[in-house]
Design an enzyme around this catalytic site. Structure first.
Site, PDB file in Angstrom:
ATOM      1  N   GLU A  84      -2.544  11.902   2.493  1.00 39.35           N
ATOM      2  CA  GLU A  84      -3.353  11.414   3.618  1.00 39.35           C
ATOM      3  C   GLU A  84      -3.139  12.276   4.858  1.00 39.35           C
ATOM      4  OE1 GLU A  84      -2.582   7.426   5.076  1.00 39.35           O
ATOM      5  OE2 GLU A  84      -4.618   7.244   5.814  1.00 39.35           O
ATOM      6  N   GLU A 144       0.876  -1.188   0.000  1.00 40.93           N
ATOM      7  CA  GLU A 144       0.000   0.000   0.000  1.00 40.93           C
ATOM      8  C   GLU A 144       0.904   1.225   0.000  1.00 40.93           C
ATOM      9  OE1 GLU A 144      -2.908   0.227   3.217  1.00 40.93           O
ATOM     10  OE2 GLU A 144      -2.919   2.413   3.135  1.00 40.93           O
TER      11      GLU A 144
END
Ligand SMILES: *[C@@H]1O[C@H](CO)[C@@H](O)[C@H](O)[C@H]1NC(C)=O
Ligand SMILES: *[C@@H]1O[C@H](CO)[C@@H](O)[C@H](O)[C@H]1NC(C)=O
Ligand SMILES: *[C@@H]1O[C@H](CO)[C@@H](O)[C@H](O)[C@H]1NC(C)=O
Ligand SMILES: *[C@@H]1O[C@H](CO)[C@@H](O)[C@H](O)[C@H]1NC(C)=O
Ligand SMILES: *[C@@H]1O[C@H](CO)[C@@H](O)[C@H](O)[C@H]1NC(C)=O
Ligand SMILES: *[C@@H]1O[C@H](CO)[C@@H](O)[C@H](O)[C@H]1NC(C)=O
Ligand SMILES: *[C@@H]1O[C@H](CO)[C@@H](O)[C@H](O)[C@H]1NC(C)=O
Length: 317
Positions: free
Chosen positions: A137, A132
Site C-alpha cells: 500500500e 485488516e
C-alpha cells in the site's frame, strides 16, 4: 470422532509451527475471473473512482487476462466532467476466506502515478473486528511500501525489539485511534513500491498469518535472497517460512494484542483508488500538482501506468 479431529488440529499446529504450508489456491491468468469478484461499489475512502463490474472492465480492457497474466487498471483515455462519478477503476475480492495461511503475490507491475492509491490487502466482512492486513500500500508514487494492521480496540504492537528489517512507524493498531492510521512498518528499500518497484520488474510480497504472529516479506525481482519456494515460476506445492529469513515487517502476538481475537476469516482484496482520504489529502505534500480531483478528471494520459500486472497470487494453508 473426537480423536481424529483433535489429532488433525494437533498435526496442523505442528505443521505450522514448523513453518510448512501446502498450496491450496493458485490464482493465475484467467483463473482470477473464477476466484475473485469484481466489486462495483462506492469507494469507502471517498476516492475519485468509479469501480466497474467484470463484464464492463473486460469490454473496456480495464481487465485483461492471458494464461499467465492478469491485469487490472484505471481508465487512461477519458476526460471527465465534474458531475461524473470518477475515473473507472477495478477492485477485486476473493470469494474464499482464510485464517491461518501464507499468501504470495508475484507482481510484475503496480499502479503508478500522482493520485494513485493501490493496495493488496486482506480483511473480513465485519470491519475492523475481523482485522485488516495491508500488505502492499502507498500513495502518489511515494516509496517505500507500508505494511499495516488495522484492528478493533485493544491491539498494540511493541515499539521496538522486533525481528524485522522494516522501520516501525506507528504501534496502535486500533482503527478508532489516530484517524485509523493503524500500526505500520515501512519497508527499508525504495524498490518496495511504485516507480522503483516497477523499474526492477516488480517482485514478490508474502504474508504469513498465524495466532502467534503476522509477518510480511518483500523480495525485489532481482533479489538473489528470494527463497526458491517463492520464486519458482511453477507454483511450489509447499513452502517453508522458517527458511525465508528475517521478515520485512513483524507483528508479534503479545500481551497488548491477542491476534486470535482480533483477526477472523479474511478475504484477499486488490484495489486501485484515486485521491480519497489518503492520496487526496497529501497530494501536494507528495509533489503532485494542483487539485487531486481536477488532476484525475483532466489528465487521462497520466494514468497509463496505473495498472496491476499480476503473475500470480498463491495461498498456502
Ligand atoms: C483500498 O485499499 C485500502 C487498503 O488499505 C483501503 O483502505 C481502502 O478502503 C480501499 N478502497 C476501496 C474502495 O476498496
Ligand atoms: C455492468 O456495468 C455496466 C456499466 O455500468 C452496466 O451497463 C451493466 O448492466 C453492468 N452489468 C452487470 C452484469 O451488472
Ligand atoms: C488490452 O490490455 C492488454 C494488457 O495491457 C494489452 O496487451 C492489449 O493490447 C489491450 N488490448 C486492446 C484491444 O487494447
Ligand atoms: C462532459 O460534458 C460535455 C458537455 O456537457 C459532454 O459533451 C461530454 O460528453 C461529457 N464527458 C463525459 C465523459 O461525460
Ligand atoms: C527492548 O528490550 C529491552 C530489554 O528487554 C528493554 O529494556 C527495552 O525497553 C525494549 N525496548 C522497547 C522499545 O520495547
Ligand atoms: C497471544 O497473546 C495473548 C495475550 O495477549 C495470550 O493470551 C495468547 O495465549 C497468545 N497466543 C499465542 C498463540 O501465543
Ligand atoms: C487460532 O485461534 C483461534 C481462536 O482461538 C482458534 O479457533 C484456532 O484454532 C487457532 N488456530 C490455530 C492454527 O491454532
Amino acid at each position: 470422532m473426537m480423536l481424529p479431529l483433535a489429532f488433525l488440529a494437533f498435526a496442523s499446529t505442528l505443521v505450522h509451527a514448523s513453518g510448512l504450508y501446502y498450496l491450496s489456491d493458485y490464482h493465475v491468468g484467467y483463473e482470477f475471473y473464477n476466484t475473485f469478484e469484481f466489486q462495483a461499489i462506492p469507494d469507502p475512502t471517498h476516492g475519485r473512482v468509479n469501480y466497474v463490474n467484470e463484464s464492463y472492465a473486460i469490454s473496456k480492457n480495464l481487465s485483461y487476462a492471458s494464461w499467465d497474466t492478469f491485469i487490472m487498471r484505471a481508465d487512461h483515455t477519458t476526460v471527465l466532467n465534474a458531475s461524473d462519478a470518477g475515473r473507472d477503476s477495478v477492485r477485486i475480492q476473493s470469494y474464499k476466506s482464510y485464517t491461518t495461511h501464507v499468501i504470495i503475490f508475484d507482481i510484475r507491475h503496480m499502479p503508478q502515478g500522482c493520485a494513485t492509491w493501490p493496495a493488496a490487502w486482506e480483511t473480513g466482512s465485519n470491519w475492523p473486528y475481523d482485522g485488516e492486513v495491508d500488505i502492499v500500500e502507498g500513495v502518489n508514487d511515494v516509496s517505500p511500501n507500508q505494511m499495516t494492521l488495522h484492528t478493533a480496540p485493544g491491539c498494540t504492537m511493541p515499539a521496538g525489539n522486533r525481528t524485522e528489517t522494516g522501520i516501525i512507524e506507528t504501534t496502535d493498531c486500533d482503527a478508532y485511534d489516530n484517524s485509523n492510521a493503524g500500526c505500520g512498518v515501512a519497508a527499508p528499500t525504495a524498490n518496495s513500491y511504485g516507480p522503483a518497484f516497477n523499474a526492477d520488474g516488480g517482485g514478490w510480497y508474502a504474508m504469513e498469518r498465524t495466532n502467534s504472529s503476522i509477518k510480511v516479506w518483500f523480495w525485489a525481482r532481482n533479489d538473489r535472497s528470494v527463497p526458491v519456494d517463492v520464486s519458482l515460476p511453477i507454483a511450489s506445492p509447499l513452502v517453508d517460512t522458517n527458511l525465508w529469513g528475517t521478515p520485512t515487517a513483524y507483528f508479534p502476538n503479545n500481551t497488548d494484542c491477542d491476534l486470535a481475537s482480533h483477526f477472523n476469516e479474511n478475504k484477499i482484496i486488490i484495489n486501485l483508488t484515486l485521491c480519497g482520504d489518503w492520496a487526496g489529502n497529501v497530494f501536494n505534500l507528495d509533489g503532485c500538482p494542483g487539485d487531486c480531483v481536477s488532476y484525475v478528471d483532466e489528465n487521462p494520459a497520466d494514468f497509463i501506468e496505473a495498472y496491476w500486472d499480476l503473475a500470480s497470487v498463491r495461498v498456502y494453508e
